[in-house]
Design an enzyme around this catalytic site. Structure first.
Site, PDB file in Angstrom:
ATOM      1  N   THR A 591      31.204   8.423 -80.083  1.00 51.93           N
ATOM      2  CA  THR A 591      31.713   8.733 -78.748  1.00 51.93           C
ATOM      3  C   THR A 591      32.283   7.514 -78.029  1.00 51.93           C
ATOM      4  O   THR A 591      33.131   7.665 -77.148  1.00 51.93           O
ATOM      5  CB  THR A 591      30.606   9.356 -77.878  1.00 51.93           C
ATOM      6  OG1 THR A 591      29.496   8.451 -77.812  1.00 51.93           O
ATOM      7  CG2 THR A 591      30.140  10.674 -78.457  1.00 51.93           C
ATOM      8  N   CYS A 592      31.817   6.319 -78.401  1.00 51.79           N
ATOM      9  CA  CYS A 592      32.338   5.122 -77.736  1.00 51.79           C
ATOM     10  C   CYS A 592      33.813   4.918 -78.042  1.00 51.79           C
ATOM     11  O   CYS A 592      34.536   4.306 -77.258  1.00 51.79           O
ATOM     12  CB  CYS A 592      31.556   3.887 -78.179  1.00 51.79           C
ATOM     13  SG  CYS A 592      29.797   3.950 -77.776  1.00 51.79           S
ATOM     14  N   PHE A 593      34.254   5.425 -79.209  1.00 49.73           N
ATOM     15  CA  PHE A 593      35.625   5.189 -79.646  1.00 49.73           C
ATOM     16  C   PHE A 593      36.419   6.481 -79.815  1.00 49.73           C
ATOM     17  O   PHE A 593      37.524   6.467 -80.354  1.00 49.73           O
ATOM     18  CB  PHE A 593      35.610   4.406 -80.966  1.00 49.73           C
ATOM     19  CG  PHE A 593      34.779   3.151 -80.905  1.00 49.73           C
ATOM     20  CD1 PHE A 593      35.227   2.048 -80.195  1.00 49.73           C
ATOM     21  CD2 PHE A 593      33.533   3.098 -81.515  1.00 49.73           C
ATOM     22  CE1 PHE A 593      34.462   0.898 -80.125  1.00 49.73           C
ATOM     23  CE2 PHE A 593      32.761   1.948 -81.450  1.00 49.73           C
ATOM     24  CZ  PHE A 593      33.215   0.841 -80.755  1.00 49.73           C
TER      25      PHE A 593
END
Length: 624
Positions: A591-593
């Site tokens: 989810t960070c990327f």
């Protein structure tokens, strides 16, 4: 005098007969403007027969003769030159009327005659302030179509000049000042939507907004930031992000130095929280600890750690943190907000309970989201954003907060019979405090219980009741909320936003355009847009319901919110990467990327089944 033209219809025809007499000097223009409360009355008082003027211009234009065009443009140009004296200040009689006559010139729009636009602007912006205000008042009398055409003409000059020259010269400055007069007229008369003043050139991706911001913050010099109506919400968000990143870097740098030399402080604002019922109390504890350790502790870069989980926060954990925290705060059992079934919106609960710290927390959460560039799922009425920007509440705002009460009060105002005998109301109102507190009563005026609402005082009753509902009854709650918000959002860039734009900044777009998402998706590790599994994925994604699409977004990005410019502007870009061969394993995500890890499913049905299971269980990071 004529009457206003229908919206978007024909032109108005002010008072008969064109006058050749001199217009009043600046003082007389100011006096005339002050005496004309009706914008159309002032428009008519100019003694210009606009219908015959436009007819004359039309006859000249129908000649299709370049000599006529050149002569007319040259005459207007020489007239404008004559209005400017050696000091660049405008003088001369009949100025306002003659300027309005020049604004009707059909050749003003021609790119071959672009010398007229900056000259008109320079003359108008060099006029004494009272004459400028008289011009603003006159512009309010224009029909929608005519006013829109003027906006287009001056916007076009600014855009074309910036796109060709890539720098701001004196003509662009003057034209921008004139557009500001048009904007002022529009604010007062409500002729066009505010979005019509967004400028193409200043909102393009490669526009140097950092340099414009720098000029804005310097004591002198021209800057488009002084005319925020030119910037759209996305551009203002870029300026705000630039300002926040500068401040974050300064706080980070100071904290690192303190850490090196004293070991006293972390360079990050770290929140260590537990999921479930302890999330709000853990957040309150850590936020107040950060705020108390140093004056600007909340302005450090944010990091979130869920206790007992392996996730490392590169942005995704923050998204989930905001999602879970707001879900708990707006839970009806928490008792801080009331939910209206008709509007599907939340409003502050009138209560005597001591919840200032919790309301301040919500304001801080909004500020943290803006400061760290996150979009939130909020369901507040527009009034919340108006109040945050310092705008007063109005009776019209009541419609989105308490629609049933608004409807009832409208009936009282419109009632033609005996209000006192029919409605039997007094200047005492009641409200439910909740949590067993029972019904409380409030007098809108001293002795309100014994003051009946009558035909004579019903407007006062509606005004006082509206003020109590939107201001007085939730004063403590909203003040704490606003105080929390302003602890992070106190910079000058936020003042560029309109309330509607602030809402868009916080909540993002409402358009779930998966076609735009597909067009801007990247593929890795053997996948391409033509790969059968990728084709299956998009075929399945297009058939998902609106709620399922939001869950998919949340699964991959950590948030179901949509960027201001839509899904095409998702950053980092949505990426689908191959994660092994065909199997019944569920998809996963970074989810960070914004990366979706998708096994190479052989058929659409397997992909659909696995995807739906995954997005339905998308909460949590690391091992459970």
């Amino acid at each position: 005098g004529g009457q206003p033209a229908p919206e978007g219809g024909g032109e108005r025809t002010p008072g008969a007969g064109a006058s050749s007499s001199a217009s009043p000097p600046a003082e007389a223009a100011e006096e005339c403007a002050d005496q004309c409360d009706d914008k159309y009355a002032y428009y008519d008082s100019l003694r210009i027969d606009f219908e015959r003027l436009r007819e004359a211009y039309s006859i000249l234009a129908s000649c299709s003769c370049s000599e006529v065009e050149r002569a007319l443009v040259k005459a207007n140009s020489r007239l404008l030159d004559g209005f400017l004296d050696s000091n660049g200040k405008v003088g001369g009689a009949g100025l306002l009327r003659q300027l309005l006559i020049i604004l009707e010139n059909p050749y003003l729009m021609s790119p071959d005659n672009d010398e007229l636009v900056p000259k008109v602007a320079r003359v108008a912006t060099s006029m004494p302030a009272p004459v400028q205000q008289a011009l603003v008042l006159a512009l309010q009398g224009y029909s929608r179509s005519r006013f829109s055409l003027l906006v287009v003409i001056f916007q076009h000059y600014i855009s074309s000049t910036l796109l060709e020259a890539s720098h701001v010269d004196e003509s662009v400055e003057a034209t921008t000042f004139f557009l500001n007069l048009l904007h002022e007229a529009n604010v007062q008369a409500g002729i066009l939507p505010y979005q019509d003043f967004y400028n193409v050139a200043t909102n393009r991706e490669n526009f140097n907004f950092k340099e414009d911001y720098k000029k804005w913050r310097s004591p002198e010099g021209f800057s488009f930031c002084k005319f925020p109506f030119l910037y759209d919400t996305a551009s203002k968000a870029r300026i705000l992000r630039h300002e926040n990143m500068r401040e974050q870097f300064n706080e980070f740098e100071d904290a690192v130095l303190q850490l090196v030399f004293t070991g006293a402080s972390s360079p990050y604002m770290l929140l260590k929280v537990r999921r479930g019922p302890m999330l709000i109390s853990d957040t309150l504890r850590d936020i107040h600890a950060q705020a108390n350790c140093c004056p600007n502790g909340l302005k450090k870069p944010l990091k979130v750690h869920f206790v007992g989980e392996e996730g490392v926060d590169e942005g995704g954990l923050q998204k989930e943190f905001f999602h879970l925290l707001l879900r708990d705060i707006f839970d009806p059992n928490f008792g801080m907000f009331v939910f209206d079934e008709d509007t599907r919106l939340y409003w502050f609960k009138a209560s005597d309970l001591d919840l200032e710290m919790e309301y301040e927390l919500i304001g801080i959460v909004l500020g943290l989201a803006i400061y760290n560039h996150h979009i939130l799922q909020l369901a507040f009425p527009p009034l919340v954003y108006k109040k945050l920007m310092g705008y007063p509440a109005t009776f019209d705002d009541l419609k989105s907060v308490h629609p049933m009460i608004h409807q009832s009060l409208c009936k009282i105002l419109e009632f033609s019979g005996d209000v006192e005998a029919t409605f039997d109301l007094t200047f005492r109102v009641e409200y439910d405090t909740g949590f067993g507190g029972g019904i409380q009563h409030v007098d809108l005026v001293p002795g309100g219980q014994h003051t009946p609402v009558t035909n004579a005082n019903r407007h006062e009753y509606v005004e006082l009741y509206t003020r109590w509902l939107l201001e007085d009854s939730i004063h403590r709650q909203f003040s704490a909320f606003a105080q929390g918000f302003q602890r992070l959002c106190d910079g000058p860039a936020l003042q560029l936003f309109r309330p509607e734009e602030l809402e868009q900044l916080i909540c993002g777009s409402q358009t779930l355009d998966f076609s735009a998402l597909e067009a801007n998706t990247l593929y890795e590790n053997g996948f391409t847009q033509d790969h059968p599994t990728v084709q299956h994925f998009w075929r399945v994604a297009r058939t998902l319901s609106g709620e399922e699409k939001k869950r998919l977004l949340f699964f991959v990005t950590g948030s179901d919110r949509i960027p201001i410019n839509g899904l095409r502007a998702l950053h980092p870009r949505f990426t689908i990467t191959r994660n092994g061969g065909h199997s019944t394993r569920l998809p996963s995500a970074h989810t960070c990327f914004n990366i979706l890890l998708l096994p190479e499913y052989r058929d659409a049905e397997t992909l659909r089944t696995c995807l739906l299971i995954a997005i339905a269980n998308a909460e949590g990071f690391g091992l459970q």
